[in-house]
Design an enzyme around this catalytic site. Structure first.
Site, PDB file in Angstrom:
ATOM      1  N   GLU A  16     -34.582 -19.999 -16.163  1.00  0.00           N
ATOM      2  CA  GLU A  16     -33.608 -19.674 -17.209  1.00  0.00           C
ATOM      3  C   GLU A  16     -32.304 -20.455 -16.984  1.00  0.00           C
ATOM      4  O   GLU A  16     -31.643 -20.287 -15.957  1.00  0.00           O
ATOM      5  CB  GLU A  16     -33.344 -18.170 -17.205  1.00  0.00           C
ATOM      6  CG  GLU A  16     -34.599 -17.358 -17.512  1.00  0.00           C
ATOM      7  CD  GLU A  16     -34.452 -15.889 -17.134  1.00  0.00           C
ATOM      8  OE1 GLU A  16     -33.309 -15.446 -16.887  1.00  0.00           O
ATOM      9  OE2 GLU A  16     -35.480 -15.185 -17.083  1.00  0.00           O
ATOM     10  N   GLU A  55     -39.648 -13.486 -16.886  1.00  0.00           N
ATOM     11  CA  GLU A  55     -39.876 -13.771 -15.473  1.00  0.00           C
ATOM     12  C   GLU A  55     -41.351 -13.779 -15.104  1.00  0.00           C
ATOM     13  O   GLU A  55     -41.798 -14.616 -14.306  1.00  0.00           O
ATOM     14  CB  GLU A  55     -39.123 -12.754 -14.614  1.00  0.00           C
ATOM     15  CG  GLU A  55     -37.614 -12.931 -14.603  1.00  0.00           C
ATOM     16  CD  GLU A  55     -36.921 -12.398 -15.845  1.00  0.00           C
ATOM     17  OE1 GLU A  55     -35.727 -12.706 -16.040  1.00  0.00           O
ATOM     18  OE2 GLU A  55     -37.591 -11.659 -16.613  1.00  0.00           O
ATOM     19  N   PHE A 102     -31.429 -14.009 -11.141  1.00  0.00           N
ATOM     20  CA  PHE A 102     -30.922 -13.069 -10.133  1.00  0.00           C
ATOM     21  C   PHE A 102     -32.128 -12.377  -9.515  1.00  0.00           C
ATOM     22  O   PHE A 102     -33.100 -12.079 -10.220  1.00  0.00           O
ATOM     23  CB  PHE A 102     -29.999 -12.017 -10.752  1.00  0.00           C
ATOM     24  CG  PHE A 102     -28.665 -12.544 -11.202  1.00  0.00           C
ATOM     25  CD1 PHE A 102     -27.564 -12.508 -10.346  1.00  0.00           C
ATOM     26  CD2 PHE A 102     -28.503 -13.077 -12.465  1.00  0.00           C
ATOM     27  CE1 PHE A 102     -26.334 -12.991 -10.753  1.00  0.00           C
ATOM     28  CE2 PHE A 102     -27.278 -13.563 -12.882  1.00  0.00           C
ATOM     29  CZ  PHE A 102     -26.183 -13.523 -12.027  1.00  0.00           C
ATOM     30  N   ASP A 145     -32.508  -9.449  -8.772  1.00  0.00           N
ATOM     31  CA  ASP A 145     -32.729  -8.178  -9.461  1.00  0.00           C
ATOM     32  C   ASP A 145     -33.716  -8.314 -10.617  1.00  0.00           C
ATOM     33  O   ASP A 145     -34.352  -7.330 -11.013  1.00  0.00           O
ATOM     34  CB  ASP A 145     -31.405  -7.651 -10.022  1.00  0.00           C
ATOM     35  CG  ASP A 145     -30.280  -7.686  -9.015  1.00  0.00           C
ATOM     36  OD1 ASP A 145     -29.930  -8.797  -8.569  1.00  0.00           O
ATOM     37  OD2 ASP A 145     -29.729  -6.625  -8.690  1.00  0.00           O
ATOM     38  N   TYR A 146     -33.849  -9.516 -11.175  1.00  0.00           N
ATOM     39  CA  TYR A 146     -34.700  -9.742 -12.340  1.00  0.00           C
ATOM     40  C   TYR A 146     -36.148 -10.064 -11.974  1.00  0.00           C
ATOM     41  O   TYR A 146     -36.977 -10.306 -12.860  1.00  0.00           O
ATOM     42  CB  TYR A 146     -34.178 -10.916 -13.172  1.00  0.00           C
ATOM     43  CG  TYR A 146     -32.785 -10.767 -13.735  1.00  0.00           C
ATOM     44  CD1 TYR A 146     -32.089  -9.566 -13.697  1.00  0.00           C
ATOM     45  CD2 TYR A 146     -32.161 -11.865 -14.324  1.00  0.00           C
ATOM     46  CE1 TYR A 146     -30.817  -9.456 -14.210  1.00  0.00           C
ATOM     47  CE2 TYR A 146     -30.874 -11.763 -14.851  1.00  0.00           C
ATOM     48  CZ  TYR A 146     -30.212 -10.560 -14.783  1.00  0.00           C
ATOM     49  OH  TYR A 146     -28.945 -10.462 -15.291  1.00  0.00           O
ATOM     50  N   ILE A 147     -36.465 -10.091 -10.694  1.00  0.00           N
ATOM     51  CA  ILE A 147     -37.766 -10.599 -10.284  1.00  0.00           C
ATOM     52  C   ILE A 147     -38.889  -9.574 -10.454  1.00  0.00           C
ATOM     53  O   ILE A 147     -40.070  -9.933 -10.459  1.00  0.00           O
ATOM     54  CB  ILE A 147     -37.704 -11.095  -8.825  1.00  0.00           C
ATOM     55  CG1 ILE A 147     -38.746 -12.190  -8.583  1.00  0.00           C
ATOM     56  CG2 ILE A 147     -37.849  -9.937  -7.844  1.00  0.00           C
ATOM     57  CD1 ILE A 147     -38.537 -12.938  -7.285  1.00  0.00           C
ATOM     58  N   PRO A 202     -40.229  -7.912 -13.001  1.00  0.00           N
ATOM     59  CA  PRO A 202     -41.270  -8.154 -13.999  1.00  0.00           C
ATOM     60  C   PRO A 202     -42.333  -9.158 -13.539  1.00  0.00           C
ATOM     61  O   PRO A 202     -43.454  -9.155 -14.062  1.00  0.00           O
ATOM     62  CB  PRO A 202     -40.483  -8.700 -15.197  1.00  0.00           C
ATOM     63  CG  PRO A 202     -39.126  -8.111 -15.052  1.00  0.00           C
ATOM     64  CD  PRO A 202     -38.875  -8.091 -13.579  1.00  0.00           C
ATOM     65  N   HIS A 233     -27.259  -6.912 -10.693  1.00  0.00           N
ATOM     66  CA  HIS A 233     -27.072  -8.313 -10.339  1.00  0.00           C
ATOM     67  C   HIS A 233     -26.791  -8.530  -8.858  1.00  0.00           C
ATOM     68  O   HIS A 233     -26.455  -9.651  -8.465  1.00  0.00           O
ATOM     69  CB  HIS A 233     -25.910  -8.925 -11.141  1.00  0.00           C
ATOM     70  CG  HIS A 233     -26.139  -8.998 -12.605  1.00  0.00           C
ATOM     71  ND1 HIS A 233     -25.920  -7.931 -13.442  1.00  0.00           N
ATOM     72  CD2 HIS A 233     -26.567 -10.003 -13.401  1.00  0.00           C
ATOM     73  CE1 HIS A 233     -26.195  -8.271 -14.688  1.00  0.00           C
ATOM     74  NE2 HIS A 233     -26.600  -9.530 -14.682  1.00  0.00           N
TER      75      HIS A 233
END
Length: 335
Positions: A26, A57, A80, A82-84, A86, A126
């Site tokens: 992204e 993701e 980030f 934190d977004y991993i 998914p 985040h």
């Protein structure tokens, strides 16, 4: 170089060195990444080597796994850590198991880069530190650098590794080392000043810890930002502690840990993530199993709170020098 510049240099050098290396994620292309780690790479290497991906993701990692099985060496970025989540199923069920499931016919030589940890007042969306959930998965390697020099050498080694690597980049170290207090800079980069990052390819083996500071009174185990917190605390309190920078938690340099704890007889473990279920628990068990008859005090853990990550109380949440000093004084009997 700062850590951002060192990571950018590593990516550029590998893109130039190996036509199978490519970068996507992204905003990593035209924009150069939210933290500017990939700045200039699309312009230099073209749209097929550094390109943007949708906000998906799971799709990013699934695509990278397919590329790796085909023979490429993709370096996907998750904006980030934190977004991993998914993409966690893809990492656990596919990437980590591909070599074993195919009897070695296919591998997943992917390096998943992601900014992690606190320092930007990002709170629980985040600023999390999820390294323990990757360390638990057999087949994944997890790397966390603490200096620009290490960041470049470890990233190059990770990209060249034939197994999937989770490469977590401490946000607080992107532009310089900081201890646990706002605006308080820690002196030095433990032997690698920010300017001393070589041009060109060099490698730091995954699974090789670094002795940041030798000592006799106690061993401090840390990684990422906490290496600088530990160094600041040791210098402040005057206890002759030995500081080990793990660099990677999987593979883990168990020999270096055992040698240090057997020498000092005491151990304090420091990490930013929450204490309960954190990687410090695994380190504590390993130390107890291998060094029990050398220990002069219980193993201590200094960690983040067991609460959702607070925005407003970020600097209280961080394990800072004061909390580490208290633990060092307890294990050495100076409390």
């Amino acid at each position: 170089m700062t850590m951002i510049q060192a990571l950018n240099s590593a990516l550029a050098d590998k893109l130039a060195d190996d036509a199978d290396v490519l970068i996507f994620g992204e905003d990593v292309g035209y924009f150069g990444g939210v933290f500017r780690v990939t700045a200039g790479l699309q312009e230099r290497f073209g749209l097929q080597r550094c390109f943007d991906a949708p906000i998906a993701e799971s799709g990013i990692i699934a695509t990278a796994i397919g590329m790796g099985a085909y023979g490429l060496r993709p370096v996907p970025e998750i904006q980030f850590a934190d977004y991993i989540l998914p993409a966690y199923d893809q990492l656990v069920s596919e990437a980590a198991r591909l070599r074993y499931r195919s009897s070695g016919e296919f591998t997943a030589p992917i390096t998943v880069r992601s900014p992690y940890g606190g320092g930007i007042f990002g709170g629980q969306t985040h600023s999390q530190s999820p390294e323990a959930i990757f360390a638990h998965i057999t087949g994944l390697k997890t790397v966390i650098p603490s200096t620009p020099y290490d960041a470049k050498g470890l990233l190059i080694a990770a990209i060249e590794d034939d197994d999937p690597v989770i490469f977590l980049e401490p946000k607080r170290l992107y532009n310089g080392p900081f201890d646990g207090r706002p605006d308080q800079q820690v002196p030095g980069w433990h032997g690698h000043p920010a300017a001393e990052v070589p041009e060109g390819l060099y490698r730091i083996p995954l699974g090789k810890a670094a002795t940041v500071r030798e000592g006799e009174a106690a061993t401090v185990l840390a990684y990422g930002t906490m290496v600088h917190v530990a160094l600041s605390a040791i210098e402040e309190c005057g206890i002759d502690a030995e500081l080990i920078d793990l660099r990677s938690i999987v593979p883990l340099d168990i020999d270096a840990i055992v040698a240090s704890v057997q020498k000092t007889g005491r151990c304090v473990i420091l990490h930013e993530a929450s204490r309960f279920g954190g990687f410090g628990g695994e380190l504590s068990a390993l130390v107890q199993e291998r060094c029990f008859y050398h220990l002069e005090a219980p193993v201590e853990r200094v960690c983040g709170w067991d609460t959702p990550y607070p925005h407003a109380f970020e600097w209280d949440y961080f394990p800072g020098p004061a909390r580490l000093i208290k633990a060092l004084r307890r294990v050495t009997g100076e409390a």
